[in-house]
Design a protein around this motif. Structure first.
Motif, PDB file in Angstrom:
ATOM      1  N   VAL A  28      -0.568 -12.448 -39.985  1.00 32.11           N
ATOM      2  CA  VAL A  28       0.244 -12.726 -38.803  1.00 32.11           C
ATOM      3  C   VAL A  28       1.635 -13.216 -39.211  1.00 32.11           C
ATOM      4  O   VAL A  28       2.649 -12.790 -38.657  1.00 32.11           O
ATOM      5  N   THR A  29       1.691 -14.099 -40.209  1.00 25.46           N
ATOM      6  CA  THR A  29       2.979 -14.615 -40.669  1.00 25.46           C
ATOM      7  C   THR A  29       3.834 -13.513 -41.269  1.00 25.46           C
ATOM      8  O   THR A  29       5.032 -13.415 -40.979  1.00 25.46           O
ATOM      9  N   PHE A  30       3.246 -12.663 -42.092  1.00 27.34           N
ATOM     10  CA  PHE A  30       3.981 -11.572 -42.711  1.00 27.34           C
ATOM     11  C   PHE A  30       4.603 -10.665 -41.644  1.00 27.34           C
ATOM     12  O   PHE A  30       5.803 -10.371 -41.682  1.00 27.34           O
ATOM     13  N   ARG A  77       8.685 -10.341 -40.416  1.00 29.01           N
ATOM     14  CA  ARG A  77       9.364  -9.036 -40.418  1.00 29.01           C
ATOM     15  C   ARG A  77      10.023  -8.789 -39.069  1.00 29.01           C
ATOM     16  O   ARG A  77      11.132  -8.304 -38.987  1.00 29.01           O
ATOM     17  N   TYR A  78       9.320  -9.113 -38.004  1.00 25.79           N
ATOM     18  CA  TYR A  78       9.845  -8.908 -36.655  1.00 25.79           C
ATOM     19  C   TYR A  78      10.984  -9.889 -36.347  1.00 25.79           C
ATOM     20  O   TYR A  78      12.059  -9.486 -35.918  1.00 25.79           O
ATOM     21  N   CYS A  79      10.739 -11.165 -36.573  1.00 18.76           N
ATOM     22  CA  CYS A  79      11.708 -12.203 -36.183  1.00 18.76           C
ATOM     23  C   CYS A  79      13.006 -12.135 -36.975  1.00 18.76           C
ATOM     24  O   CYS A  79      14.084 -12.368 -36.424  1.00 18.76           O
ATOM     25  N   LEU A  80      12.928 -11.836 -38.252  1.00 17.59           N
ATOM     26  CA  LEU A  80      14.138 -11.827 -39.073  1.00 17.59           C
ATOM     27  C   LEU A  80      15.060 -10.644 -38.772  1.00 17.59           C
ATOM     28  O   LEU A  80      16.201 -10.627 -39.220  1.00 17.59           O
ATOM     29  N   LYS A  81      14.581  -9.683 -38.007  1.00 13.21           N
ATOM     30  CA  LYS A  81      15.438  -8.585 -37.550  1.00 13.21           C
ATOM     31  C   LYS A  81      16.313  -9.024 -36.369  1.00 13.21           C
ATOM     32  O   LYS A  81      17.305  -8.380 -36.055  1.00 13.21           O
ATOM     33  N   LEU A 137     -10.989 -15.759 -45.262  1.00 11.04           N
ATOM     34  CA  LEU A 137     -10.717 -14.884 -44.120  1.00 11.04           C
ATOM     35  C   LEU A 137      -9.692 -15.509 -43.174  1.00 11.04           C
ATOM     36  O   LEU A 137      -8.816 -14.813 -42.656  1.00 11.04           O
ATOM     37  N   VAL A 138      -9.787 -16.815 -42.959  1.00 11.44           N
ATOM     38  CA  VAL A 138      -8.809 -17.508 -42.117  1.00 11.44           C
ATOM     39  C   VAL A 138      -7.421 -17.432 -42.758  1.00 11.44           C
ATOM     40  O   VAL A 138      -6.424 -17.166 -42.082  1.00 11.44           O
ATOM     41  N   MET A 139      -7.353 -17.656 -44.075  1.00 11.17           N
ATOM     42  CA  MET A 139      -6.066 -17.561 -44.775  1.00 11.17           C
ATOM     43  C   MET A 139      -5.503 -16.144 -44.692  1.00 11.17           C
ATOM     44  O   MET A 139      -4.302 -15.963 -44.464  1.00 11.17           O
TER      45      MET A 139
END
Length: 144
Positions: A53-55, A59-63, A45-47
């Motif tokens: 969150v990373t996915f 997506r947000y940051c690379l834009k 569940l932690v993974m």
């Protein structure tokens, strides 16, 4: 200064997350690996939470045109699966399964005063240093 502060905040969040989720306790990790016994799904569940969150974050940051606290993004370049990756993964997994610690939780638990975590973290750093020395010696032989 900005990059150092953002690294500090990210590390602080990571450490608090490990403690809150129980991942600094090796019993939870070993319980996850005990699939045929008293299996503990907490690590999965932690993974899943971390991957989600990373996915979304990627997506947000690379834009964006670039990172906020660094000159450029530092993204992985290699995708090759070779014997070195497989061997290293197996050794990592062996240590993780035997001790119940991976690097992040080991340092968090060591900072919390757990002697066995401090011993594990010290041995892990010693192994990294030893491998680095082997690589340097090999590189020197290749150049000669």
């Amino acid at each position: 200064m900005r990059q150092g502060l953002s690294s500090y905040i990210a590390g602080l969040l990571f450490g608090v997350g490990l403690i809150v989720s129980g991942m600094a306790d090796p019993a939870n990790v070993i319980g996850f690996f005990d699939v045929f016994g008293t299996w503990n799904p907490t690590l999965a569940l932690v993974m899943a939470g971390g991957l989600s969150v990373t996915f979304l974050g990627y997506r947000y940051c690379l834009k964006r045109s670039g990172p906020l606290c660094a000159a450029t993004y530092q993204l992985p370049g290699g995708t090759r699966i070779d014997s070195r990756l497989i061997t290293g993964s197996a050794i990592f997994g062996l240590g993780w399964g035997l001790a119940g610690y991976c690097p992040g939780p080991a340092f968090v638990a060591a900072a919390g005063g757990m002697v066995e975590a401090a011993a594990f973290a010290s041995a892990m750093l010693g192994g990294m240093l030893a491998w680095r020395m082997v690589e340097l010696a090999r590189d020197q032989r290749v150049r000669a």
